[in-house]
Design a protein around this motif. Structure first.
Motif: not given
Lengths: 448, 448
Positions: A83, A93, B95-97, B104, B107-108, B110-112
């Motif tokens: 990640x 990912x 999946x984002x951590x 964060x 941001x995550x 928005x990106x995903x």
DNA sequence: CTGAAAGCGCTAACAC
DNA sequence: GTGTTAGCGCTTTCAG
């Protein structure tokens, strides 16, 4: 409603092509226009359509990770590493949980593989044939497993058991039990090999193999009774989960750890310090396994990608590359250059001018790996028998700071490049409270 | 090289349009042709290009999940549930951590969010404003948090502490310490509320609030000393990790659990049974939290999607839908119909004719939820004050089999539909070895 | 029920 | 350097 590149172009008074270049390949546009376009894009809140881009470039900016079980702390840690690294490189990912089912793995990879630039398979249980098959469709990097020409990152399994056994031996233990993992576990096989080597080298050390067990807590519980019955004064487990199970069972039966029996785990998962006594175990750089895997993937696997237009170009470039030109990085750079940059806001604008050198060890705490690990195909290394079975790895007797291998991460995608050396990470025994001197009189079940 | 729909069409002797229909909307093609096309596609190994499809339909077939920390067993379990459910519905999941960093998270997302059909945010720490902002861009479902009109799935926090305190009270404890989680934790606030209610209802029970702590093992260790000093004979922790830390610290100081102090956790993570004594805790249906979240997402969030063409169509359909026609499922079906079917090989071919009813409780072990939970907008439910703050939830005194709420998962995407009731899951105290009768004489630090 | 045609939003030749 | 022109592979009107 949604702002498109055309809108930006129109608002900036340029052609769509120029707008595209200003955002995706800034170096191709005159500074004045470039900045103007970028400004307009920002003002309009332009967000590039990934699907459209993917359709033409063939690159997705995504990776995927397949693990046997997300709830297993080992895999969770690796996932976290993947990640983190992927994110700094601008990749998103997909994570898939194979539910410990070898048949599910290929299916997942096939499905996800179609929409990613590369896949990381962690401790895959699938067959070699399946791996071969999948590798044709999508760039693969293996973690905790090795296979022919596939790139992989593994740990020094043999050295871990060596350290553990040496430690136990120093404490006076001479009869050591080994509680193994699943019979088809690649890493367990390596550890057994290592075990054989160490015990050869050490006098008076006897290793009792208690057989294979499920690599989970329950497996350890079951093994606990065998340990007690084995007459061993120390036990080395396939992993921490198993060690924890053994510990639990031993204690439940009234055996004291480490006074009666010493217990050593492997992996150093967080839970290892939650119990008492805290578990002596072999520390594995879990997160780093993930990070390295991503680096490997980005380093070489991305070079070839079935992507209509891009594919042909890459192929041509590679051909030209092989025909002499020692290293014109600029060429491959503009081709292999994937997403990057930590900021998600305008990845494109941030696209570096520098050639693609994804991992130069900058973020590593030890400088084990070569700084030019990412550069491939420099003549000499080509044609070696890198595709060998990988039995040559463990001169288990040797010790000292075992270097985490360098090797040129070449492209195993059938481009004729050599197979890459696996990245091998060092492990280190961490002694905690679950190991102690051998009891003065042998402990056995009869004691109670 | 790569087989395209055109190839299939040509080989089957039909037009690309027909080929497309035969695979994506089989019911629109004559049986004979349909099967022939499907056969040809199979033989040629045709794999639809997702990017191209996404470009035109606006749907990706992907979801994303954002968690504060993948290594936390709580989130790992939820992630696993999300995975499993998404897979059976044909969705892949990013999946984002967020690395426990509230900044964060947005941001995550928005990106995903730009490349998924919907996002599940688990225990998001971001601000309400951020949530509002993101919800405009991508369909959101919250887990373990509630917020205005957003769909969410939560547990019955108040009832959990009620059960725990009742249990402790029955054992004779009258002075109970509470070790809380982070000050900004939504769920911790709910538990505190519940705590206040219970202690009101129970005679002679005094709850000592020891303050907020980091929701991890180390936080519990720190809290352990306060517990010992508090004079409480029992302690309830924000979660199991904290409880484990308390347990560890207490034992390290020579206090016996449960003889001297009883300890209760929350969540029932796997590690709860790894320690001794095994932790009495409140079982939370972790995986189900994830499953329900996915169901919710698929049920309503997917209906509206900024997707050029599709968007307009959907909007029109919704409008028509509202204007009377009680339920012409055929319409919305062909629009909202996302990916489904367990087989990844030919998801398209498997596209069901039946309208979109993603979750009808089929896979649930208890029939808590209504079978028509997926059907939305049936007049009556519209216009309620569902958008309230969510303070109305915990009639904490009541008990018995609290039903996991039904409610109509409406679309909060600004389509004018009502806010959905959150799905609330029941929790259950599981008594293990870490709790016991109150000591006959009070235990305090002076005892040793 | 089927085919022809028109793009989705973007990038990459190819000229200028 | 920049604009023009073609599509990437697919779905979906719109006619027939």
């Amino acid at each position: 409603m949604v702002v498109t590149l055309r809108d930006v172009a129109r608002a900036a008074g340029v052609s769509p092509a120029t707008a595209s270049r200003a955002l995706s390949s800034p170096e191709l546009v005159a500074p004045a226009r470039r900045e103007q376009v970028q400004r307009v894009a920002r003002e309009l809140g332009y967000r590039p359509n990934r699907a459209a881009r993917e359709l033409i470039t063939g690159r997705t900016g995504n990776l995927c990770l397949v693990v046997p079980d997300l709830e297993n702390p080992f895999f969770a840690a690796v996932a976290k590493g993947v990640q983190a690294r992927a994110r700094t490189l601008g990749y998103a990912v997909f994570v898939a949980d194979a539910e410990e089912d070898p048949r599910l793995e290929p299916e997942l990879v096939a499905h996800l593989g179609a929409q990613v630039d590369g896949a990381v398979l962690c401790s895959p249980r699938m067959s070699d044939e399946d791996l071969d098959r999948l590798a044709e469709d999508v760039p693969l990097v293996l973690v905790n497993r090795r296979h022919r020409a596939l790139a992989s990152v593994v740990i020094d399994n043999a050295d871990g058991v060596r350290q553990a056994v040496t430690h136990l031996h120093a404490l006076g233990h001479t009869r050591i039990a080994y509680v193994g993992g699943p019979a088809d576990s690649w890493s367990d096989a390596r550890r057994r090999e290592g075990l054989a080597h160490v015990s050869h080298g050490l006098r008076r050390v006897e290793v009792v193999d208690l057989g294979p067990f499920a690599p989970v807590f329950a497996g350890g519980v079951a093994a606990g009774d065998l340990v007690a019955a084995s007459g061993a004064t120390a036990v080395l487990a396939h992993n921490d989960l198993v060690a924890l199970g053994i510990l639990s069972r031993l204690q439940a039966r009234g055996l004291r750890v480490p006074q009666d029996v010493s217990v050593v785990g492997y992996d150093d998962i967080p839970a290892a310090t939650l119990v008492s006594p805290a578990l002596t175990t072999v520390t594995v750089p879990l997160a780093r396994l993930g990070r390295e895997a991503v680096d490997l993937l980005v380093a070489h696997a991305m070079s070839t990608r079935r992507g209509s237009a891009a594919e042909r170009v890459v192929a041509a470039a590679l051909a030209a590359h092989r025909d002499g030109a020692g290293g014109a990085p600029g060429v491959s750079a503009s081709i292999t250059g994937g997403p990057r940059g930590a900021s998600y806001v305008d990845v494109d604008a941030a696209r570096a001018v520098e050639p693609h050198t994804p991992h130069d060890g900058t973020h590593e705490t030890d400088g084990a790996r070569g700084t030019d690990g990412a550069r491939r195909a420099d003549g000499k290394a080509v044609g070696a028998d890198g595709g060998a079975d990988g039995r040559a790895d463990a001169p288990a007797g040797a010790h000292g700071p075992r270097v985490g291998v360098v090797g040129a991460p070449a492209s195993p995608d059938g481009t004729g490049e050599p197979a890459p050396q696996p990245v091998r990470l060092r492990v280190e025994l961490v002694v905690r409270a679950s190991t102690g001197p051998v009891p003065t009189r042998p402990t056995s079940e009869a004691d109670r």
